[in-house]
Motif scaffolding. Structure first.
Motif, short mmCIF file in Angstrom:
data_model
loop_
_atom_site.label_atom_id
_atom_site.label_comp_id
_atom_site.label_asym_id
_atom_site.label_seq_id
_atom_site.Cartn_x
_atom_site.Cartn_y
_atom_site.Cartn_z
N LEU A 82 50.99 -3.19 46.67
CA LEU A 82 51.79 -2.21 45.91
C LEU A 82 53.15 -1.94 46.55
N LEU A 83 53.24 -2.13 47.89
CA LEU A 83 54.52 -1.91 48.58
C LEU A 83 55.59 -2.85 48.05
N PHE A 84 55.16 -4.07 47.68
CA PHE A 84 56.13 -5.09 47.27
C PHE A 84 56.03 -5.42 45.79
N PHE A 85 55.30 -4.57 45.08
CA PHE A 85 55.12 -4.78 43.65
C PHE A 85 56.41 -4.42 42.92
N PRO A 86 56.91 -5.31 42.07
CA PRO A 86 58.08 -4.95 41.28
C PRO A 86 57.68 -3.85 40.30
N SER A 87 58.14 -2.63 40.53
CA SER A 87 57.63 -1.48 39.77
C SER A 87 58.19 -1.48 38.35
N LYS A 88 57.32 -1.77 37.43
CA LYS A 88 57.68 -1.70 36.01
C LYS A 88 56.92 -0.55 35.40
N SER A 89 57.58 0.19 34.54
CA SER A 89 56.93 1.39 34.00
C SER A 89 55.71 1.04 33.16
N SER A 90 55.67 -0.22 32.65
CA SER A 90 54.53 -0.59 31.81
C SER A 90 53.23 -0.67 32.62
N TYR A 91 53.35 -0.85 33.96
CA TYR A 91 52.16 -0.87 34.79
C TYR A 91 51.82 0.52 35.34
N GLY A 92 52.68 1.50 35.04
CA GLY A 92 52.50 2.85 35.61
C GLY A 92 51.13 3.43 35.37
N HIS A 93 50.63 3.28 34.15
CA HIS A 93 49.33 3.78 33.75
C HIS A 93 48.23 3.17 34.64
N LEU A 94 48.28 1.82 34.73
CA LEU A 94 47.27 1.09 35.51
C LEU A 94 47.33 1.48 36.98
N ILE A 95 48.55 1.56 37.54
CA ILE A 95 48.70 1.87 38.96
C ILE A 95 48.19 3.28 39.27
N LEU A 96 48.46 4.21 38.37
CA LEU A 96 47.98 5.59 38.57
C LEU A 96 46.45 5.61 38.63
N ILE A 97 45.81 4.84 37.75
CA ILE A 97 44.35 4.81 37.73
C ILE A 97 43.80 4.10 38.98
N LEU A 98 44.48 3.01 39.39
CA LEU A 98 44.05 2.31 40.61
C LEU A 98 44.23 3.21 41.83
N ASP A 99 45.33 3.98 41.86
CA ASP A 99 45.53 4.93 42.96
C ASP A 99 44.41 5.96 43.01
N LEU A 100 44.01 6.41 41.81
CA LEU A 100 42.91 7.38 41.73
C LEU A 100 41.62 6.78 42.27
N VAL A 101 41.31 5.54 41.86
CA VAL A 101 40.10 4.87 42.34
C VAL A 101 40.17 4.71 43.86
N MET A 102 41.34 4.34 44.38
CA MET A 102 41.49 4.14 45.82
C MET A 102 41.28 5.46 46.57
N ALA A 103 41.84 6.56 46.03
CA ALA A 103 41.65 7.88 46.66
C ALA A 103 40.17 8.24 46.69
N LEU A 104 39.45 7.96 45.60
CA LEU A 104 38.02 8.28 45.54
C LEU A 104 37.22 7.42 46.53
N LEU A 105 37.58 6.14 46.65
CA LEU A 105 36.86 5.25 47.57
C LEU A 105 37.10 5.67 49.03
N LEU A 106 38.34 6.00 49.37
CA LEU A 106 38.65 6.43 50.75
C LEU A 106 37.93 7.74 51.06
N ASP A 107 37.97 8.66 50.10
CA ASP A 107 37.30 9.95 50.23
C ASP A 107 35.81 9.75 50.48
N SER A 108 35.22 8.86 49.69
CA SER A 108 33.80 8.56 49.81
C SER A 108 33.48 7.97 51.18
#
Lengths: 162, 162
Positions: A68-94
């Motif tokens: 994600l650090l080097f991902f060319p940030s396109k707004s069309s992926y914003g939805h997906l990235i937000l959900i993946l960030d959420l999943v990652m936060a839940l996995l780390l929390d767990s």
């Protein structure tokens, strides 16, 4: 997304990467052994499925954050990235919650279940696990901040347009 | 928010409430005892700080969900509720992960640490904990769905307006 909004996210992801990589490495290198009644007792992270889970989740989060650090940030992926960030936060929390629960038994034992504390015998191992937990905790907090910041941006844009 | 969007959220919250209340009650009522070498061994949820944490988090989530069920939904609170939902999902996730880690040791023990499994001695206690974990898992999944649905609505509105 404008540059002024991408820089804080970039810095947060850099911090998250440092924390997850540290957590993974500190946990992997945790090792100690003790002699007890002629029995050699060796402590390493592979002895517990919970610690293996912790390493796996932090390694996955490291890889994801690096991409994600080097991902060319396109707004069309914003939805997906937000959900993946959420999943990652839940996995780390767990992973830190599970690891903390086992670490607590390792430190204090549980007299009701007859489980003795082990940190007195293998202090170096316990120090490493504590270090990994602190790093994992930082990573989870940073991911929470990333989520808050992303939500804040999405919501503000939404409110401005209405 | 329109009625057609509020009904799915209402139903999901109703399901979450059922799950968190079940998880709390099933864990609180978990109790078993065994006689072992003239020593009475009593298993209850207060024996473990992790199980107490599980009960506390599920009770908090129950209260929060109950309030939200009857909350007059105003869009001005949408931001706050989304963040509180996120916090609730993280807390539930954390409580089941910790509980699962301890439950795994209770079931299989950990030979490296010298921790013996206890489920053979107190099967009724372990059944209750398993039931509570299943209910807690359902609650966590439902909260994840609530978050996804809320994000989806926010994002879609945002995309429509641009």
């Amino acid at each position: 997304m404008s540059l002024s909004k991408r820089i804080p996210i970039f810095l947060l992801r850099l911090l998250a990467l440092g924390a997850t990589v540290s957590a993974t490495l500190v946990m992997i290198t945790s090792h100690d052994s003790a002699q007890l009644f002629n029995m050699k007792f060796e402590a390493k992270y592979t002895n517990s499925p919970t610690f293996k889970y912790f390493v796996l989740m932090n390694a996955i989060a490291s890889g994801y954050t690096l991409i994600l650090l080097f991902f060319p940030s396109k707004s069309s992926y914003g939805h997906l990235i937000l959900i993946l960030d959420l999943v990652m936060a839940l996995l780390l929390d767990s992973s830190i919650s599970a690891c903390l629960a086992i670490g607590q038994v390792g430190k204090n034992g549980n007299s009701h279940a007859g489980w003795l504390p082990i940190c007195g015998q293998v202090p170096k191992f316990c120090d490493h696990v504590t270090g990994a937990l602190v790093a994992g905790f930082v990573a989870a907090i940073v991911y929470f901040l990333i989520l808050l910041y992303s939500l804040h941006n999405v919501m503000n844009l939404f409110l401005l347009k209405t």
